[in-house]
Design a protein around this motif. Structure first.
Motif, mmCIF file in Angstrom:
data_model
loop_
_atom_site.group_PDB
_atom_site.id
_atom_site.type_symbol
_atom_site.label_atom_id
_atom_site.label_comp_id
_atom_site.label_asym_id
_atom_site.label_seq_id
_atom_site.Cartn_x
_atom_site.Cartn_y
_atom_site.Cartn_z
ATOM 1 N N GLY A 24 0.790 -1.222 0.000
ATOM 2 C CA GLY A 24 0.000 0.000 0.000
ATOM 3 C C GLY A 24 0.822 1.271 0.000
ATOM 4 O O GLY A 24 0.599 2.174 -0.823
ATOM 5 N N PRO A 25 1.823 1.392 0.905
ATOM 6 C CA PRO A 25 2.628 2.624 0.904
ATOM 7 C C PRO A 25 3.362 2.861 -0.409
ATOM 8 O O PRO A 25 3.440 4.005 -0.881
ATOM 9 C CB PRO A 25 3.617 2.382 2.054
ATOM 10 C CG PRO A 25 2.918 1.418 2.958
ATOM 11 C CD PRO A 25 2.134 0.526 2.054
ATOM 12 N N PHE A 26 3.902 1.796 -1.003
ATOM 13 C CA PHE A 26 4.621 1.971 -2.265
ATOM 14 C C PHE A 26 3.663 2.366 -3.387
ATOM 15 O O PHE A 26 4.011 3.171 -4.253
ATOM 16 C CB PHE A 26 5.359 0.688 -2.629
ATOM 17 C CG PHE A 26 6.247 0.825 -3.837
ATOM 18 C CD1 PHE A 26 7.406 1.584 -3.776
ATOM 19 C CD2 PHE A 26 5.914 0.212 -5.024
ATOM 20 C CE1 PHE A 26 8.221 1.728 -4.886
ATOM 21 C CE2 PHE A 26 6.721 0.340 -6.143
ATOM 22 C CZ PHE A 26 7.882 1.100 -6.071
ATOM 23 N N TRP A 27 2.455 1.802 -3.360
ATOM 24 C CA TRP A 27 1.472 2.185 -4.364
ATOM 25 C C TRP A 27 1.088 3.657 -4.211
ATOM 26 O O TRP A 27 0.899 4.375 -5.194
ATOM 27 C CB TRP A 27 0.234 1.313 -4.259
ATOM 28 C CG TRP A 27 -0.899 1.813 -5.108
ATOM 29 C CD1 TRP A 27 -2.042 2.440 -4.690
ATOM 30 C CD2 TRP A 27 -0.971 1.761 -6.539
ATOM 31 N NE1 TRP A 27 -2.828 2.779 -5.746
ATOM 32 C CE2 TRP A 27 -2.198 2.374 -6.905
ATOM 33 C CE3 TRP A 27 -0.138 1.277 -7.525
ATOM 34 C CZ2 TRP A 27 -2.584 2.504 -8.227
ATOM 35 C CZ3 TRP A 27 -0.526 1.403 -8.850
ATOM 36 C CH2 TRP A 27 -1.740 2.013 -9.186
ATOM 37 N N GLY A 28 0.972 4.117 -2.964
ATOM 38 C CA GLY A 28 0.671 5.528 -2.737
ATOM 39 C C GLY A 28 1.762 6.443 -3.282
ATOM 40 O O GLY A 28 1.481 7.514 -3.827
ATOM 41 N N ILE A 29 3.032 6.008 -3.156
ATOM 42 C CA ILE A 29 4.142 6.796 -3.699
ATOM 43 C C ILE A 29 4.058 6.859 -5.220
ATOM 44 O O ILE A 29 4.222 7.928 -5.829
ATOM 45 C CB ILE A 29 5.487 6.192 -3.247
ATOM 46 C CG1 ILE A 29 5.661 6.364 -1.739
ATOM 47 C CG2 ILE A 29 6.647 6.834 -3.988
ATOM 48 C CD1 ILE A 29 6.904 5.715 -1.195
ATOM 49 N N LEU A 30 3.784 5.720 -5.847
ATOM 50 C CA LEU A 30 3.672 5.692 -7.302
ATOM 51 C C LEU A 30 2.514 6.559 -7.781
ATOM 52 O O LEU A 30 2.634 7.309 -8.766
ATOM 53 C CB LEU A 30 3.482 4.251 -7.790
ATOM 54 C CG LEU A 30 4.704 3.334 -7.713
ATOM 55 C CD1 LEU A 30 4.324 1.920 -8.141
ATOM 56 C CD2 LEU A 30 5.830 3.865 -8.575
ATOM 57 N N ALA A 31 1.372 6.446 -7.101
ATOM 58 C CA ALA A 31 0.205 7.236 -7.489
ATOM 59 C C ALA A 31 0.491 8.726 -7.368
ATOM 60 O O ALA A 31 0.085 9.530 -8.230
ATOM 61 C CB ALA A 31 -0.992 6.848 -6.628
ATOM 62 N N THR A 32 1.199 9.127 -6.331
ATOM 63 C CA THR A 32 1.539 10.537 -6.151
ATOM 64 C C THR A 32 2.512 11.019 -7.219
ATOM 65 O O THR A 32 2.391 12.130 -7.744
ATOM 66 C CB THR A 32 2.151 10.758 -4.757
ATOM 67 O OG1 THR A 32 1.231 10.297 -3.756
ATOM 68 C CG2 THR A 32 2.445 12.225 -4.521
ATOM 69 N N ALA A 33 3.492 10.173 -7.553
ATOM 70 C CA ALA A 33 4.502 10.565 -8.534
ATOM 71 C C ALA A 33 3.907 10.771 -9.916
ATOM 72 O O ALA A 33 4.364 11.633 -10.676
ATOM 73 C CB ALA A 33 5.609 9.510 -8.586
ATOM 74 N N PHE A 34 2.877 10.003 -10.255
ATOM 75 C CA PHE A 34 2.292 10.090 -11.592
ATOM 76 C C PHE A 34 1.072 11.009 -11.638
ATOM 77 O O PHE A 34 0.471 11.180 -12.695
ATOM 78 C CB PHE A 34 1.888 8.694 -12.085
ATOM 79 C CG PHE A 34 3.061 7.851 -12.505
ATOM 80 C CD1 PHE A 34 3.655 8.038 -13.733
ATOM 81 C CD2 PHE A 34 3.558 6.880 -11.657
ATOM 82 C CE1 PHE A 34 4.737 7.259 -14.121
ATOM 83 C CE2 PHE A 34 4.631 6.094 -12.035
ATOM 84 C CZ PHE A 34 5.226 6.284 -13.268
ATOM 85 N N THR A 35 0.680 11.582 -10.515
ATOM 86 C CA THR A 35 -0.458 12.491 -10.493
ATOM 87 C C THR A 35 -0.061 13.861 -11.018
ATOM 88 O O THR A 35 0.927 14.453 -10.563
ATOM 89 C CB THR A 35 -1.010 12.626 -9.064
ATOM 90 O OG1 THR A 35 -1.484 11.351 -8.622
ATOM 91 C CG2 THR A 35 -2.155 13.620 -9.024
ATOM 92 N N LYS A 36 -0.814 14.376 -11.958
ATOM 93 C CA LYS A 36 -0.485 15.670 -12.556
ATOM 94 C C LYS A 36 -0.817 16.814 -11.615
ATOM 95 O O LYS A 36 -0.081 17.804 -11.542
ATOM 96 C CB LYS A 36 -1.238 15.845 -13.875
ATOM 97 C CG LYS A 36 -0.830 17.092 -14.649
ATOM 98 C CD LYS A 36 -1.461 17.132 -16.021
ATOM 99 C CE LYS A 36 -0.972 18.328 -16.820
ATOM 100 N NZ LYS A 36 -1.553 18.383 -18.173
ATOM 101 N N ASN A 37 -1.924 16.708 -10.906
ATOM 102 C CA ASN A 37 -2.328 17.769 -9.979
ATOM 103 C C ASN A 37 -1.348 17.851 -8.809
ATOM 104 O O ASN A 37 -0.840 16.831 -8.334
ATOM 105 C CB ASN A 37 -3.744 17.510 -9.454
ATOM 106 C CG ASN A 37 -4.763 17.462 -10.582
ATOM 107 O OD1 ASN A 37 -4.565 18.060 -11.638
ATOM 108 N ND2 ASN A 37 -5.840 16.726 -10.366
#
Length: 279
Positions: A24-37
């Motif tokens: 979960g934490p690693f997925w949150g990091i990936l999601a944040t890194a690829f989020t444009k906003n």
């Protein structure tokens, strides 16, 4: 025995819980890194909105993360090879040779594991600044200043020593009868038998060197020689830099660790299992 439906459901829930906890934490990091906003510090992102590579491109071109990535890879590659080789030599001497004071030497090596990095920071700083004989210069502000202090690591010596002690001495005697010298015995007989332990020591050594923050901080003051942990700390307190870009740099810093583990996973698992069975 065939599992019942409730048992299968319970096992699936346990697996799902473990997956959430560890991934979960690693997925949150990936999601944040690829989020444009733009993401605010502490904001939780479960799915990237308007996925983009802009943050990685900015980190590569503007932050010049490739410079610090190269520094980290260069330091960790050379230091890990030297550390593993030196640890194997030291372990061979402690495990296979009998000499007066061997117990004291082992105790001295293991005792270094009890000292935090902060305790040796000032003496290490003075040593790195000391002028070398004949050369009339110091290794401060060079790659050598970040590599040489981590070549000797007590954990790797201790781990390999315990594995080498379990090797039957009959193998060495047979090799000597065949005309092998000490170097040939070490290289062709002992090392192949402790390959799982070498994989385990390599992984832990790589992670230890890769995560070094205090050593590069006191070993160099040239920004072009900084490693990723040092620059990550610098970016963390940068109020202008977007949180998404900082997280993108963090993702880049984790990729080499994952790759090394996947490459040495087989040897790492064998090393752990061998230690468990032997214990």
């Amino acid at each position: 025995m065939k599992m019942t439906i409730p048992q299968r459901i319970a096992r699936g829930l346990v697996y799902a819980l473990l997956l959430i906890v560890f991934c979960g934490p690693f997925w949150g990091i990936l999601a944040t890194a690829f989020t444009k906003n733009t993401v605010q510090p502490g904001q939780l992102v479960l799915w990237p909105s308007n996925p983009t590579f802009d943050h990685f491109i900015y980190a590569w071109s503007e932050v010049k993360i490739w410079i610090y990535l190269f520094n980290s890879l260069f330091v960790v590659a050379i230091a890990t090879v030297l550390q593993t080789f030196v640890s194997a030599l030291a372990a061979y001497a402690l495990a296979r040779k009998k000499f007066r004071g061997a117990a004291i030497v082992s105790l001295a090596i293991i005792s270094t594991m009890m000292l935090p990095d902060e305790v040796i920071a000032i003496p290490l700083y003075l040593i790195l600044h000391a002028e070398l004989p004949l050369l009339h210069t110091s290794i401060y502000n060079t790659y050598a200043a970040m590599i040489l202090p981590v070549v000797g690591w007590a954990f790797s010596v201790f781990l390999l020593t315990e594995f080498m002690k379990a090797i039957p001495r009959d193998l060495e005697d047979a090799a000597r009868v065949d005309g092998a010298n000490e170097l040939q015995i070490f290289w062709r007989v002992v090392l192949p038998l402790v390959r799982p332990a070498l994989g385990t020591a390599t992984i832990f050594g790589f992670l230890m060197i890769w995560d070094q923050y205090l050593l590069p901080l006191i070993a160099v003051d040239d920004r072009n020689l900084y490693t990723l942990p040092v620059i990550l700390r610098s970016l963390r307190v940068d109020e202008v830099l977007q949180q998404n870009i900082f997280i993108a740099v963090t993702v880049v810093a984790t990729v080499p660790c994952i790759v090394v583990y996947l490459l040495l996973q087989k040897q790492f698992n064998r090393g752990l299992m061998s230690g468990a069975v032997k214990g």
